[in-house]
Design a protein around this motif. Sequence first.
Motif, PDB file in Angstrom:
ATOM      1  N   ASN A 113      40.047  38.314  37.115  1.00 24.21           N
ATOM      2  CA  ASN A 113      39.433  39.117  38.172  1.00 24.21           C
ATOM      3  C   ASN A 113      39.701  40.603  37.928  1.00 24.21           C
ATOM      4  OD1 ASN A 113      42.157  38.793  38.668  1.00 24.21           O
ATOM      5  ND2 ASN A 113      41.930  38.520  40.874  1.00 24.21           N
ATOM      6  N   ILE A 114      38.883  41.438  38.549  1.00 27.32           N
ATOM      7  CA  ILE A 114      39.021  42.890  38.358  1.00 27.32           C
ATOM      8  C   ILE A 114      39.114  43.556  39.718  1.00 27.32           C
ATOM      9  CG2 ILE A 114      37.851  43.021  36.134  1.00 27.32           C
ATOM     10  CD1 ILE A 114      35.286  43.430  37.438  1.00 27.32           C
ATOM     11  N   GLY A 115      39.591  44.786  39.725  1.00 27.32           N
ATOM     12  CA  GLY A 115      39.769  45.520  40.971  1.00 27.32           C
ATOM     13  C   GLY A 115      38.455  45.660  41.713  1.00 27.32           C
ATOM     14  N   PHE A 116      38.534  45.591  43.017  1.00 27.86           N
ATOM     15  CA  PHE A 116      37.316  45.596  43.828  1.00 27.86           C
ATOM     16  C   PHE A 116      36.498  46.859  43.652  1.00 27.86           C
ATOM     17  CE2 PHE A 116      34.800  43.694  47.001  1.00 27.86           C
ATOM     18  CZ  PHE A 116      34.317  44.691  47.822  1.00 27.86           C
TER      19      PHE A 116
END
Lengths: 784, 294
Positions: free
Chosen positions: B54-57
């Motif tokens: 996952n990656i930062g929002f």
Amino acid sequence: MKNLLLLSFCLLALFGTSQSLYTVSGYLTDDSNGEYLIGANAFEPNQKKGTSSNHYGFYSLTLTGGSTELHFSYIGYKEQVLNFNLTKDTVIDISLFVNSVVTNEVIVTAEAPDQNLNSVDMGRVDLELDLIKQIPVLGGEVDILKSIQLLPGVQSAAEGSSGFYVRGGGPDQNLILLDEAVVYNASHLLGFLSIFNADALKKVELIKGGMPANYGGRLSSVLNISQRDGNFKKHQQQGGIGLIASRLTAEGPIKKEVGSYLFSARRTYLDFFLKPFVNGSEIEGNTYFFYDLNLKLNYRLSQKDRIFVSGYFGRDDFEFQDPRSDYQVRIPWGNATASIRWNHLFTDKLFVNTTAVFSDYYFEYESSNSNFDYQLFSGVQDWNIKTDFSYHPNARNRIKFGVNYIRHIFVPSNVGGRQENTTFGSGGVNRQHAHEGALYALNDFDINENLRVNMGVRFSYFSQIGPFDRYTKNADGAIEDTVSYRQGQNVKTYTGWEPRFSARYRLSQKSSVKLGWVRNYQYIHLASFSALGLPSDLWLPSSDVIQPQIGSQLSFGYFHNFQRNTYEASVEVFYKQMDNLIEYREGASPNENISDNPDNNLTFGSGESYGVELFIKKNSGRLTGWIGYTWSKSIRFFDDLNNGKSFLAIYDRPHDISIVGNYKLNEKWSLGAVFVYGSGANYTPPKSRFLINGQLYTEWGDRNTKRLPAYHRLDLAATYIARKTERFESSFVFSIYNAYNRQNPFFIYYEEQGRISQGTYGLQPRQVTLFPIIPSVTWNFKFL
Amino acid sequence: MKLFKNIFAALLLLGLTAGCESDIDIEIDDFEEQIIVEGYMESGQTARVFLTRNIGFFDPIGIELIDDAVVDDAIVVITDGDLRDTCVLVFAQNYLPPYFYQGESIIAKENHRYGLEIYVGTKTLTATTYVPEAIPLDSLWWYADELHYNEIDSVGPIRYQYTDPDTLGNYYRLYYRRLQTDPIPYSTSGPVRSDRIVNGLTYESDIYRGRTLAERYLTTPGEDIADKFRFYSGQIVEIRWNAISRHTYEFWQSLRDNEAADAFGSSQNISSNIEGGIGIWGGYGVSIDTVYIP
């Protein structure tokens, strides 16, 4: 056990005195039109005995014979004093005169009513219609539900919504009664307006805590709304034309002083008004309208009998017709209620009211084009009969007892349709039938001069019966079993004992303390996907899957009046515990409810809320109004939600301030203002993003852990009385909603911006404000 | 729910006055690293598993960030109860992300269960899925429902007739591939279907195509799509009508509800069947039909 205790208290109180006692009783009415006054006071200062009129204007007071001085009073009316010699049971009907408009000075002729100190009802607020009519509301409309949201302990669901939360409880926990008929969805237009046309109403009473035993079925509050009876003396018409809607009310005697009628209608013309703007735009083809009709008839059959017939019928209708095809959508919803009530006086001490009610709420969604049509229907229907006795054996005891029975029919979702030549549908098996009943007894009695207690118990009963099919699913989610119940067969039965207790101790002429403890059962529930209170929310009965909600509330308050009851002030503290609350499971969506029992998609938990409410109200004089402040917390515990961690309820709002003021400038002008401030609504923050099937999705954080910016708003209004003659009155109300144009966030969303190819594809949070500054004008008229 | 959102959005616009919008700053907390699994066990094929982090929002995304998000050091094993199949990381330029772990030996069969084990660093992720039996469509054909759209003579959807089995609980995932233009299958419009309403019935319905990857990321917003998401003369279209299990259905459905919290709903995390991670290990009973549009 509880019964024995109650009985012994009653007996003790009953046999307390032994002198010759006589009963004074009768009806209290408004002199100008004959309307029965609810909650007006009859007080004998020498014997220190008093009572107030019931919902039909009837009072009964047992006094020691001899020289008697009776004071009759009611807020907004001039007090009347009657001196006479009481030698036998006497009927005294009194009509009170409205207090004339105050122009230059603050005039307080006599002791203003001190109902708030005296009454033993905890957390009860009576809102005078005259005051509500001066509170500026969106688009110049006067609204009951909007006004009660300005009281401490009561919060609104969201900007514009008329769903309300009382002391941290959900919107389905409020028993909304219109002339004793239950109203399931009191909102128009997503809740921007309520269905209550203020021109047709007489009294609004809200009970937030310490609900007495004659009320039940909801955990958090009772909102008891009484319609006006109609002018007994002459025919009158009144109405108004506003920015959003117009209203018209006609009333008058059926037979002078004996019977009267009231008919009220209101309709919006948003559909016509906005058509020119809508055509050619993105939302061309959309139209929306709502209307309300109120009817009341009453007739005095004899000295001892009166009949009332009330009805309400309202609809909202949203339609969309695609201008480029034959695709159309129609979403109608609405309430219909009808009640017949019969008052009977057995003796001057025993009054009984019997009511038969029919209540219906439905929501429908229809869409079609030449190839298919699809209908979804959901609704609730109640058939209700109840009898309430009130017995005043002597001045110290006010006993009430009664029985209530409701036959419910729920249609959580009924789907049908046609695709070319194939018809499909979920059939009638989705209906749920139930019996609900209650028996109660209470005694509101004086232990001594200072201590008054209201003790009662309610026994309630709920039974879901067939015909009904319960689906059970296997591990893969396919339906593997169906248990069928025949007509009338018992599916599940619940019973509950609901003790209710409140006490008031009068510390002095000016102050009192009150304590309340109540236990409530709620057998019907609202399952909703959003906090807004959409018409698509489902009403569901308790069943083999859903248990009744159970609530306990403890409250304590200190009340103090100043300047001969001109100012009322109070501090109330409450703690509430709620069990068997419902929420949809994570990942559930409305489509799941089709071809399945909707309650299979629910999860259960509990909640608690607590808080402090401060309140100061000024009742008379040129300046009137109130200031309310609430600090509260509302928490939920659900094993299946938020990974089992407790979370704040969506209606948790730590700070809530309301300031309402009305100032009579002179004979022609009066000014009103409302200022509200509340902590921002909480929301679930995002955590991270990830890629699935070439698209980006969001990982959400813990439920309701962040807050939007605070909500605050100032509304101003000015009323100008243009003409006031004996025959005709007219006035203009100029109002500005959100006078300093505060951009309150209604919701936030994340807008995609940028391009992947440039490495700038990202999300920008944006807030949407629903209502900027909105000025409006309303013209009100009255033919007398 | 989407429907309600559209309608109520229109109501709001219609209702009183135009709402105002503005940018707002919000603070979010740090996030934990999660492994995202997008696993496919399609009948007749070996496994295909996409693994990303996952990656930062609020991180701005570009090709580089997606590349970095790919998990390329995992050990991915498929099991069928007897055998174990260790997957190999392959490059596949038409997918996003353009890497996946491909099974070598176990070929998915209908009515079978398959397990998935993933080892990344110190993390272990597991899942199981079921490949349901595929039930082919009765028939498919193309028809035109829009004439002279842009420069194309006539465009239209592909219509099918289908008889749903009598048991409640059949779910489907739909894909299309235009053989001359699409390198991989893409989701159709309304790609996830269930038999809630049509259980046991013979009925007809339309298939419109969904966005290709290029259309999602390379077109400018508001740009008109030349064929209005329909098919036209000369095209050869492959339609996949894949049978899926309830869990796989719930996963694809939950993606639709995974949108920002607003007045109309609460933000839902996606429904996942991965122990120790997020995502789907889904079984697909594949049924392919090809339509030649004259």
